[in-house]
Design a protein around this motif. Structure first.
Motif, PDB file in Angstrom:
ATOM      1  N   CYS A  71       0.857  -1.195   0.000  1.00  0.00           N
ATOM      2  CA  CYS A  71       0.000   0.000   0.000  1.00  0.00           C
ATOM      3  C   CYS A  71       0.889   1.240   0.000  1.00  0.00           C
ATOM      4  CB  CYS A  71      -0.960  -0.004   1.177  1.00  0.00           C
ATOM      5  SG  CYS A  71      -2.097  -1.405   1.206  1.00  0.00           S
ATOM      6  N   CYS A  72       1.830   1.250  -0.951  1.00  0.00           N
ATOM      7  CA  CYS A  72       2.895   2.257  -0.962  1.00  0.00           C
ATOM      8  C   CYS A  72       2.427   3.641  -1.364  1.00  0.00           C
ATOM      9  CB  CYS A  72       4.012   1.802  -1.901  1.00  0.00           C
ATOM     10  SG  CYS A  72       3.526   1.762  -3.658  1.00  0.00           S
ATOM     11  N   SER A  73       1.264   3.728  -2.002  1.00  0.00           N
ATOM     12  CA  SER A  73       0.751   5.020  -2.442  1.00  0.00           C
ATOM     13  C   SER A  73       1.794   5.723  -3.312  1.00  0.00           C
ATOM     14  CB  SER A  73       0.360   5.860  -1.225  1.00  0.00           C
ATOM     15  OG  SER A  73      -0.211   7.079  -1.580  1.00  0.00           O
ATOM     16  N   TYR A  74       2.112   6.969  -2.999  1.00  0.00           N
ATOM     17  CA  TYR A  74       3.034   7.761  -3.803  1.00  0.00           C
ATOM     18  C   TYR A  74       4.497   7.579  -3.391  1.00  0.00           C
ATOM     19  CZ  TYR A  74      -1.333  10.048  -5.095  1.00  0.00           C
ATOM     20  OH  TYR A  74      -2.613  10.295  -5.535  1.00  0.00           O
ATOM     21  N   GLY A  75       4.795   6.514  -2.660  1.00  0.00           N
ATOM     22  CA  GLY A  75       6.173   6.261  -2.268  1.00  0.00           C
ATOM     23  C   GLY A  75       6.629   7.040  -1.057  1.00  0.00           C
ATOM     24  N   ILE A  76       5.696   7.375  -0.180  1.00  0.00           N
ATOM     25  CA  ILE A  76       6.029   8.214   0.969  1.00  0.00           C
ATOM     26  C   ILE A  76       6.988   7.508   1.926  1.00  0.00           C
ATOM     27  CG2 ILE A  76       5.050   9.355   3.011  1.00  0.00           C
ATOM     28  CD1 ILE A  76       2.491   9.696   1.119  1.00  0.00           C
ATOM     29  N   ASN A  77       6.732   6.246   2.224  1.00  0.00           N
ATOM     30  CA  ASN A  77       7.654   5.528   3.108  1.00  0.00           C
ATOM     31  C   ASN A  77       9.025   5.382   2.457  1.00  0.00           C
ATOM     32  OD1 ASN A  77       5.887   5.171   5.285  1.00  0.00           O
ATOM     33  ND2 ASN A  77       5.007   3.318   4.393  1.00  0.00           N
ATOM     34  N   MET A 126      13.953  -0.360  -3.178  1.00  0.00           N
ATOM     35  CA  MET A 126      12.566  -0.239  -2.730  1.00  0.00           C
ATOM     36  C   MET A 126      11.630  -0.753  -3.816  1.00  0.00           C
ATOM     37  SD  MET A 126      12.243   1.093   0.382  1.00  0.00           S
ATOM     38  CE  MET A 126      10.463   1.229   0.217  1.00  0.00           C
ATOM     39  N   ILE A 127      10.723  -1.624  -3.400  1.00  0.00           N
ATOM     40  CA  ILE A 127       9.664  -2.130  -4.266  1.00  0.00           C
ATOM     41  C   ILE A 127       8.336  -1.628  -3.711  1.00  0.00           C
ATOM     42  CG2 ILE A 127       8.527  -4.198  -5.154  1.00  0.00           C
ATOM     43  CD1 ILE A 127      11.250  -5.639  -4.569  1.00  0.00           C
ATOM     44  N   LEU A 144      11.609   7.192  -6.471  1.00  0.00           N
ATOM     45  CA  LEU A 144      11.435   6.709  -5.105  1.00  0.00           C
ATOM     46  C   LEU A 144      11.423   5.184  -5.043  1.00  0.00           C
ATOM     47  CD1 LEU A 144       8.711   9.227  -3.894  1.00  0.00           C
ATOM     48  CD2 LEU A 144      11.135   9.174  -3.251  1.00  0.00           C
ATOM     49  N   LEU A 145      10.911   4.555  -6.085  1.00  0.00           N
ATOM     50  CA  LEU A 145      10.824   3.099  -6.143  1.00  0.00           C
ATOM     51  C   LEU A 145      11.714   2.565  -7.261  1.00  0.00           C
ATOM     52  CD1 LEU A 145       6.960   2.564  -5.805  1.00  0.00           C
ATOM     53  CD2 LEU A 145       8.683   2.414  -3.983  1.00  0.00           C
ATOM     54  N   ASP A 146      12.313   1.409  -7.017  1.00  0.00           N
ATOM     55  CA  ASP A 146      13.078   0.726  -8.043  1.00  0.00           C
ATOM     56  C   ASP A 146      12.170  -0.141  -8.914  1.00  0.00           C
ATOM     57  OD1 ASP A 146      16.045   1.309  -7.281  1.00  0.00           O
ATOM     58  OD2 ASP A 146      15.050   0.810  -5.402  1.00  0.00           O
ATOM     59  N   GLU A 147      11.099  -0.637  -8.312  1.00  0.00           N
ATOM     60  CA  GLU A 147      10.079  -1.394  -9.032  1.00  0.00           C
ATOM     61  C   GLU A 147       8.726  -1.036  -8.429  1.00  0.00           C
ATOM     62  OE1 GLU A 147      10.823  -5.664  -9.584  1.00  0.00           O
ATOM     63  OE2 GLU A 147      12.859  -5.314  -8.840  1.00  0.00           O
ATOM     64  N   ALA A 148       7.691  -1.011  -9.255  1.00  0.00           N
ATOM     65  CA  ALA A 148       6.349  -0.679  -8.785  1.00  0.00           C
ATOM     66  C   ALA A 148       5.343  -1.634  -9.413  1.00  0.00           C
ATOM     67  CB  ALA A 148       5.989   0.758  -9.142  1.00  0.00           C
ATOM     68  N   TYR A 149       4.413  -2.112  -8.592  1.00  0.00           N
ATOM     69  CA  TYR A 149       3.407  -3.067  -9.057  1.00  0.00           C
ATOM     70  C   TYR A 149       2.028  -2.573  -8.634  1.00  0.00           C
ATOM     71  CZ  TYR A 149       7.447  -5.926  -9.951  1.00  0.00           C
ATOM     72  OH  TYR A 149       8.656  -6.376 -10.437  1.00  0.00           O
ATOM     73  N   ALA A 150       1.205  -2.248  -9.622  1.00  0.00           N
ATOM     74  CA  ALA A 150      -0.169  -1.819  -9.366  1.00  0.00           C
ATOM     75  C   ALA A 150      -1.061  -3.048  -9.427  1.00  0.00           C
ATOM     76  CB  ALA A 150      -0.599  -0.766 -10.381  1.00  0.00           C
ATOM     77  N   GLU A 151      -1.148  -3.754  -8.320  1.00  0.00           N
ATOM     78  CA  GLU A 151      -1.890  -5.014  -8.277  1.00  0.00           C
ATOM     79  C   GLU A 151      -2.736  -5.086  -7.015  1.00  0.00           C
ATOM     80  OE1 GLU A 151       0.501  -8.478  -9.109  1.00  0.00           O
ATOM     81  OE2 GLU A 151       1.927  -7.319 -10.331  1.00  0.00           O
ATOM     82  N   ASP A 152      -3.860  -5.771  -7.120  1.00  0.00           N
ATOM     83  CA  ASP A 152      -4.771  -5.992  -6.003  1.00  0.00           C
ATOM     84  C   ASP A 152      -4.753  -7.479  -5.660  1.00  0.00           C
ATOM     85  OD1 ASP A 152      -6.802  -6.254  -4.173  1.00  0.00           O
ATOM     86  OD2 ASP A 152      -8.332  -5.270  -5.402  1.00  0.00           O
ATOM     87  N   LEU A 153      -3.962  -7.841  -4.652  1.00  0.00           N
ATOM     88  CA  LEU A 153      -3.816  -9.248  -4.300  1.00  0.00           C
ATOM     89  C   LEU A 153      -4.993  -9.781  -3.496  1.00  0.00           C
ATOM     90  CD1 LEU A 153      -0.010  -9.507  -3.461  1.00  0.00           C
ATOM     91  CD2 LEU A 153      -1.194  -9.497  -5.671  1.00  0.00           C
ATOM     92  N   GLU A 154      -5.914  -8.907  -3.130  1.00  0.00           N
ATOM     93  CA  GLU A 154      -7.150  -9.381  -2.499  1.00  0.00           C
ATOM     94  C   GLU A 154      -8.039 -10.072  -3.528  1.00  0.00           C
ATOM     95  OE1 GLU A 154      -8.093  -8.921   0.999  1.00  0.00           O
ATOM     96  OE2 GLU A 154      -5.907  -8.734   0.927  1.00  0.00           O
ATOM     97  N   ARG A 155      -7.866  -9.707  -4.801  1.00  0.00           N
ATOM     98  CA  ARG A 155      -8.739 -10.217  -5.857  1.00  0.00           C
ATOM     99  C   ARG A 155      -8.022 -11.059  -6.907  1.00  0.00           C
ATOM    100  NH1 ARG A 155     -12.748  -5.110  -7.333  1.00  0.00           N
ATOM    101  NH2 ARG A 155     -13.468  -4.673  -5.210  1.00  0.00           N
ATOM    102  N   HIS A 156      -6.716 -10.834  -7.045  1.00  0.00           N
ATOM    103  CA  HIS A 156      -5.996 -11.519  -8.114  1.00  0.00           C
ATOM    104  C   HIS A 156      -4.658 -12.028  -7.590  1.00  0.00           C
ATOM    105  CE1 HIS A 156      -8.931  -9.748 -10.846  1.00  0.00           C
ATOM    106  NE2 HIS A 156      -8.668  -8.569 -10.308  1.00  0.00           N
TER     107      HIS A 156
END
Length: 277
Positions: A71-77, A126-127, A144-156
């Motif tokens: 739940c990284c959002s805009y990479g704040i952490n 950072m992923i 901010l991120l080296d890799e980013a994944y826009a995925e919903d693991l609750e459903r897929h």
């Protein structure tokens, strides 16, 4: 603030801010949350840095620890973990008049330099994982991120790319997603793990964590929490939200006195590490 009365709420009564989580850049996120003093990433910053350092000392570890922020959002952490910045700095940056005048493309160019010049020497890979494609894209393009994944693991199920990323991960972090995601997401991630993974998670005291802890235990992780410590998350948006939160905390067997009863959500920190014996 007048528009807040039009916001919807979750089943537990928590105000939804869905409109700010998937914009082309973080400005609406910080402008909207600033009046409510959203602060949990601030509390997480030192904790995540310390946990990352401890994870790097694990026997057999090679190279820097790869961190997966769920739940990284805009990479704040990621911004706070790998850069000489505070959450207050980010609020000031994204709510300034100068930033407000920029187009999203101009802001992205500005942010690439903003973060690059503040990169810490101990920065680690950072992923990012989040269902919000615009937010993860911004975090990736801003560096901010080296890799980013826009995925919903609750459903897929996770993609093959995400599985490969998790296989390199040593630490999973999360500050704002418990309740939106469940044990299903953690099960899916840990099924992909190939190295010892630690989990450092903040969860609101209104949200049960037991089912996630059980799922983590099934993957060999023991979870501990300091019951004497609670971390302020944000101010309530209304008296109704406060009443609902107090009720949820009491139902969870917690005491809201001095915490939710005073007008703020509070979170608990859960640390999960492999069983040692």
């Amino acid at each position: 603030m007048a528009t807040e009365r039009h916001r919807t709420a979750t089943a537990s009564g928590k105000t939804r801010f869905d409109d700010i989580y998937d914009q082309p850049d973080p400005r609406a996120y910080f402008r909207t949350l600033a009046p409510y003093e959203y602060e949990i990433p601030h509390h997480a910053q030192a904790i995540f840095r310390r946990t990352r350092e401890l994870r790097s000392q694990l026997p057999g570890s090679e190279g820097p620890v790869t961190v997966l922020d769920v739940c990284c959002s805009y990479g704040i952490n990621a911004a706070l973990l790998n850069h000489d910045l505070t959450l207050a700095d980010l609020y000031a940056h994204y709510t300034s008049a100068a930033t407000a005048a920029l187009t999203p493309q101009e802001l992205l160019a500005c942010d690439k330099e903003f973060y690059a010049t503040r990169r810490r020497p101990d920065a680690t890979p950072m992923i990012g994982l989040d269902a919000a494609a615009n937010a993860t894209r911004y975090a990736l393009e801003a560096g901010l991120l080296d890799e980013a994944y826009a995925e919903d693991l609750e459903r897929h199920p996770p993609s093959s790319g995400l599985c490969r990323a998790v296989a390199r991960t040593g630490l999973i972090t999360i500050t704002g997603g418990i309740g939106y995601i469940s044990h299903r997401t953690f099960d899916a991630l840990l099924d992909c793990a190939r190295t010892p993974v630690w989990v450092s998670a903040f969860a609101l005291r209104t949200v049960p964590y037991r089912r996630i802890a059980v799922a983590l235990a099934a993957h060999g992780l023991a979870t501990v929490a300091n019951a004497s410590r609670a971390y302020p998350q944000r101010l309530f948006t209304s008296d109704q939200e406060r009443r609902d939160a107090v009720r949820q905390v009491i139902l969870a067997g917690e005491d809201p006195t001095g915490h939710e009863s005073e007008g703020r959500y509070h979170a608990r920190l859960y640390e999960s590490r492999p069983h040692t014996g």
